[in-house]
Design a protein around this motif. Structure first.
Motif, PDB file in Angstrom:
ATOM      1  N   SER A   1       0.833  -1.216   0.000  1.00  0.00           N
ATOM      2  CA  SER A   1       0.000   0.000   0.000  1.00  0.00           C
ATOM      3  C   SER A   1       0.860   1.254   0.000  1.00  0.00           C
ATOM      4  O   SER A   1       0.566   2.228  -0.706  1.00  0.00           O
ATOM      5  N   SER A   2       1.926   1.229   0.792  1.00  0.00           N
ATOM      6  CA  SER A   2       2.813   2.387   0.882  1.00  0.00           C
ATOM      7  C   SER A   2       3.519   2.651  -0.446  1.00  0.00           C
ATOM      8  O   SER A   2       3.596   3.790  -0.917  1.00  0.00           O
ATOM      9  N   ALA A   3       4.034   1.583  -1.063  1.00  0.00           N
ATOM     10  CA  ALA A   3       4.719   1.746  -2.347  1.00  0.00           C
ATOM     11  C   ALA A   3       3.748   2.222  -3.423  1.00  0.00           C
ATOM     12  O   ALA A   3       4.093   3.052  -4.266  1.00  0.00           O
ATOM     13  N   LEU A   4       2.525   1.714  -3.383  1.00  0.00           N
ATOM     14  CA  LEU A   4       1.509   2.123  -4.348  1.00  0.00           C
ATOM     15  C   LEU A   4       1.182   3.606  -4.192  1.00  0.00           C
ATOM     16  O   LEU A   4       1.058   4.332  -5.185  1.00  0.00           O
ATOM     17  N   SER A   5       1.049   4.057  -2.958  1.00  0.00           N
ATOM     18  CA  SER A   5       0.754   5.467  -2.709  1.00  0.00           C
ATOM     19  C   SER A   5       1.854   6.365  -3.257  1.00  0.00           C
ATOM     20  O   SER A   5       1.583   7.400  -3.873  1.00  0.00           O
TER      21      SER A   5
END
Length: 201
Positions: free
Chosen positions: A107-111
């Motif tokens: 989720s963090s990398a996607l954001s």
């Protein structure tokens, strides 16, 4: 006839005990199968997100060829997220914590990847990108729903196998771990952007 009464009483008690055991065991099988079903829904939701992210990476890659570092981070996080497998029959708090950790990393990398979209006007008008963005937002809601239902099935399972007197007959069934909320997990990752919004300085 009276001399057989004690024997008949014992046989009757044994039969009733066996029937009760069968009922308890069958109930345990049902709640265990329910847990496995709901875990399958959790995995399906995360798999859908991983598939969408793969398509999103390809779309961004075509329009933002210089964001190699950000794209690589997403690809690596996605690989980690798909490498964790959990057996719902023997799920432990440690396994779930590891699963949640890699999913949070995803989720963090996607954001971070989606933030870079602001620099590429061509992506803002890309219909494929906009569709993927909407599908990702929908999938995050599906993940939340699937996790909630999984936790509900876990609660039913644990209540069933841990309460007395069923616990005596179900020693082979161990307590299962539910999902625990991450810090800030009450909010799904923000994958929707207002491209008309000006950055304030």
């Amino acid at each position: 006839m009276r001399k057989f009464a004690p024997v008949l009483a014992i046989v009757g008690i044994l039969v009733l005990g066996f029937l009760y055991y069968m009922s308890v065991n069958n109930g345990a099988v049902e709640v265990d199968q329910s847990v496995k079903k709901e875990w399958g829904n959790v995995e399906s939701s995360y798999q859908r997100r991983n598939d969408l992210i793969g398509n999103l990476v390809k779309t961004v890659q075509g329009a933002a060829e210089y964001e190699k570092g950000t794209l690589t981070a997403v690809i690596e996080a996605r690989a980690k997220a798909t490498s964790i497998t959990i057996d719902p029959a023997n799920v432990t708090p440690e396994q779930l914590a590891q699963f949640q950790q890699v999913q949070s990393g995803m989720s963090s990398a996607l954001s971070r990847l989606l933030v870079t979209v602001e620099q590429y006007p061509s992506l803002k008008a890309n219909e494929n990108f906009l569709k993927l963005q909407d599908e990702l937002a929908s999938t995050e809601n599906q993940i939340l729903t699937a996790r909630t239902r999984y936790n509900e099935s876990i609660e039913k399972f644990n209540n069933y196998v841990l309460k007395m007197p069923r616990k005596i007959f179900l020693s082979d069934y161990k307590e299962k771990a539910p999902f625990k909320a991450d810090a800030g997990a009450e909010k799904a990752p923000d994958v929707e952007f207002n491209f008309d919004k000006k950055e304030t300085k």
